[in-house]
Design a protein around this motif. Structure first.
Motif, short mmCIF file in Angstrom:
data_model
loop_
_atom_site.label_atom_id
_atom_site.label_comp_id
_atom_site.label_asym_id
_atom_site.label_seq_id
_atom_site.Cartn_x
_atom_site.Cartn_y
_atom_site.Cartn_z
N ASP A 209 56.17 17.06 24.04
CA ASP A 209 55.50 18.15 23.33
C ASP A 209 55.86 19.46 24.05
O ASP A 209 55.41 19.71 25.17
N VAL A 210 56.69 20.25 23.41
CA VAL A 210 57.11 21.55 23.97
C VAL A 210 56.32 22.65 23.28
O VAL A 210 56.32 22.75 22.05
N SER B 28 58.67 25.82 20.13
CA SER B 28 57.68 24.73 20.13
C SER B 28 58.17 23.61 19.20
O SER B 28 58.66 23.89 18.10
N PHE B 29 58.04 22.37 19.65
CA PHE B 29 58.35 21.21 18.80
C PHE B 29 57.83 19.95 19.48
O PHE B 29 57.46 19.96 20.66
N LYS B 30 57.79 18.85 18.72
CA LYS B 30 57.35 17.56 19.25
C LYS B 30 58.39 16.49 18.93
O LYS B 30 59.09 16.57 17.92
N ILE B 31 58.46 15.49 19.81
CA ILE B 31 59.32 14.32 19.56
C ILE B 31 58.45 13.07 19.68
O ILE B 31 57.79 12.86 20.70
N ASP C 8 62.10 8.11 18.25
CA ASP C 8 62.92 9.01 17.45
C ASP C 8 64.13 9.51 18.24
O ASP C 8 64.06 9.69 19.46
N ILE C 9 65.22 9.76 17.55
CA ILE C 9 66.32 10.56 18.08
C ILE C 9 66.31 11.86 17.29
O ILE C 9 66.57 11.87 16.09
N VAL C 10 65.97 12.94 17.96
CA VAL C 10 65.86 14.25 17.32
C VAL C 10 67.10 15.07 17.66
O VAL C 10 67.47 15.20 18.83
N PHE D 255 64.78 3.58 23.29
CA PHE D 255 64.53 4.87 23.95
C PHE D 255 64.29 5.97 22.92
O PHE D 255 64.63 5.86 21.74
N THR D 256 63.70 7.06 23.40
CA THR D 256 63.52 8.29 22.62
C THR D 256 64.52 9.30 23.15
O THR D 256 64.79 9.33 24.35
N ALA D 257 65.09 10.13 22.26
CA ALA D 257 66.16 11.01 22.74
C ALA D 257 66.18 12.35 22.02
O ALA D 257 65.75 12.47 20.87
N LEU D 258 66.69 13.34 22.75
CA LEU D 258 67.05 14.63 22.18
C LEU D 258 68.57 14.69 22.17
O LEU D 258 69.21 14.60 23.23
#
Length: 595
Positions: A323-324, A352-355, A359-361, A524-527
């Motif tokens: 959570d940014v 601001s954004f959330k992952i 999810d791969i965002v 895993f979760t990724a950006l």
């Protein structure tokens, strides 16, 4: 059109005469005056070696055989391969110019951009320094560099990648060459910069009626600009012809593979085609290959709405991993005599954004928009000026160093450059083992080595690769090694920073398939940071579009890609290379999928 360059039965050999020592084997190409010919193929196919042999720029151990390379100079054919060093120096830069792949290594870091272009002008033309300066300013205007007069005094490190490449183009065009060789001039550049560079080369070619050899690994890149395409594979020409013929009706399996392995050539969720699907023991039979030849790029603008998969909204149900909130990161531009910042630049501006978990965002945007700065800030490699970063609900923005070291186990990154990410002095097995030792994972080195062996298998490498060094691997293999190292600690969150942008399209397809497989296995979760919207759409669930430090659009991957709302997102989509390939498809709705 008159012939400009004729290559006949050219062979280039490195070694003692073994069959495998041939980098180029018995190739023949013709380039006409005013024609743009694209040489396409993967790394190692012999594209650059062919171009370098024309200008005698190969190392001494290279043995160049065959008939001859002729260049039409002042209406007299000249055998370039037989010229002395002094004679070829008169032709280099003046009659035949070359734009090299990496502008940072091609430009001297201790001289200004203006000095380097002026040097090329004065070397081949009898002009004064004042005249050379005037012509350099005119060239900088021609290649559309900002503020040409002040740009003269900038050093290479003070300009962007796209601007460096424009300086190289200006230098190449400084003596009005008859033939221009552009070796991968757009590799790793943003899609918008890539499009502008290609349009610039094409417009200069038309203005000067010169011949151009454009070397690339991506058929999509040259679809809009090339008159003729030459496809090379393992040092040989497997197919050549008019652009429309190659794209509409490719004959060779390798050409079909290059078309099919592009992310925009497949429906989201389908496994990307790779070269081994078309060539080798795992290739499909001939009956399927005819069907495969129709796999071409999807044009989002002309896509049937029935093609889109119905959205399954599980996003709101998953817990939030990252959570940014209102993140701002600035860099000083000017300081006063007391060292205080008087002017600064916001690289990340109130983001601001959330992952959500699993999810791969995708984070997409041009170079300089703040993508990498944002990614590194999340990993606490750069401290933000303001805002907060929450990981699993815990504020990690001002975490103490000791606590942060322990958290590194759950936060990993895969960098863009697979060559600079690995220590050349240690084996790849030791490189993957090192983080396990640092974080005391498992009981002893024997158990850790077993895990490294298992990870090598996961990324499609052999166990006997453990004791090999980075220089013994290709770029795609090195990137797989970096992915294995990042996964060694079983992280819960990964950042992929332009992890596939510098790879060949076929190798890129392998890595993207691998990431899909590993995501299913490791969860895993990724950006995923990239400048290529087609790649981001293929691999990601959601997309964030970043422009000038701000998030300008975000949403489901299909919504952003097929129904963009923001004007900047629309621009990014319109500049995806090879979109025009879709016009060569015989199908108005769906594109034929690989069996």
């Amino acid at each position: 059109m008159p012939k400009l360059l004729t290559i006949r039965n050219l062979s280039v050999q490195f070694g003692d005469g073994d069959e495998n020592d041939y980098a180029v084997k018995n190739i023949s190409i013709e380039i006409m005056k005013g024609e743009l010919v694209a040489i396409v193929g993967e790394s190692g196919s012999g594209k650059s070696v062919t171009a370098l042999s024309v200008l005698q720029l190969l190392p001494k151990q290279a043995e160049v055989n065959g008939n001859a390379v002729f260049f039409q100079r002042e209406k007299r054919p000249v055998d370039l391969l037989k010229l002395t060093r002094g004679s070829i120096n008169h032709i280099r830069g003046k009659n035949i110019a070359m734009i090299f792949q990496e502008p940072m290594t091609s430009l001297n870091p201790v001289y200004t951009c203006g000095d380097q272009v002026m040097e090329a002008i004065r070397l081949h033309q009898q002009v004064t320094k004042k005249e050379a300066r005037k012509k350099t300013i005119e060239l900088f205007e021609k290649v559309k560099l900002p503020e040409p007069e002040t740009f003269l005094d900038r050093y290479p490190h003070q300009v962007s990648g796209g601007q460096k490449q424009r300086v190289m183009i200006a230098m190449a065009m400084s003596c009005d060459p008859t033939l221009l060789i552009a070796d991968e001039p757009t590799t790793a550049l943003d899609v918008t910069v890539q499009k502008s560079i290609l349009e610039l080369i094409r417009s200069l070619q038309e203005q000067n009626n010169m011949g151009v050899i454009l070397i690339t690994h991506d058929l999509g890149v040259v679809a809009d600009v090339a008159d003729k395409i030459v496809v090379m594979y393992k040092g040989e020409i497997v197919e050549q012809g008019e652009t429309s013929q190659i794209l509409h009706n490719p004959k060779h399996a390798y050409t079909k593979a290059l078309l099919a392995c592009r992310p925009s050539a497949q429906k989201k969720g389908n496994r990307l085609a790779v070269v081994s699907d078309f060539i080798g023991p795992n290739a499909k039979d001939n009956s399927n290959k005819e069907k495969d030849s129709k796999v071409v790029a999807i044009d989002p603008a002309g896509l049937d709405s029935n093609f889109l998969m119905p959205a399954v909204n599980i996003y709101q149900e998953a817990p939030t991993v990252l959570d940014v909130r209102n993140l701002t990161i600035s860099f000083p531009l000017k300081k006063n005599v007391f060292g205080r910042t008087t002017r600064s630049f916001n690289a990340v501006d109130n983001v601001s954004f959330k992952i959500k978990q699993g999810d791969i965002v995708g984070l997409v945007g041009e170079s300089g928009c703040g993508k990498t700065t944002l990614g590194r800030s999340i990993l606490q490699l750069i401290k933000p000026d303001s805002g907060k970063i929450f990981l699993y609900g815990s504020n990690i923005t001002n975490t103490k160093p000791a606590v942060l070291r322990a958290m590194r186990k759950d936060l990993q990154i895969v960098f863009q450059d697979p060559y600079g990410s690995l220590n050349p002095r240690i084996t790849i097995g030791e490189a993957i083992l090192e983080p396990l030792k640092v974080h005391s994972v498992l009981n002893n080195n024997s158990q850790r080595k077993e895990k490294v062996m298992a990870l090598l298998g996961k990324v499609n490498l052999d166990a006997d690769h453990y004791n090999r060094y980075p220089h013994q691997f290709s770029g795609g293999q090195r990137q797989r090694i970096c992915i294995a190292r990042a996964l060694a600690l079983d992280p819960s969150f990964l950042v992929f920073d332009e992890a596939v942008s510098a790879l060949d399209v076929s190798v890129q397809a392998q890595v993207l398939n691998l990431l899909n497989d590993l995501k299913k296995e490791f969860g895993f979760t990724a950006l995923f940071i990239s400048h290529d919207l087609a790649v981001v759409h293929y691999i990601c669930n959601r997309i964030l579009v970043m422009h000038k430090g701000k998030i300008t659009e975000e949403g489901d991957a299909d919504d952003v890609y097929y129904r963009p709302k923001d004007e900047y997102t629309q621009t990014l989509i319109n500049t995806i290379p090879g979109k025009s390939i879709a016009q060569f498809s015989n199908s108005s709705k769906l594109l034929t999928e690989l069996s």
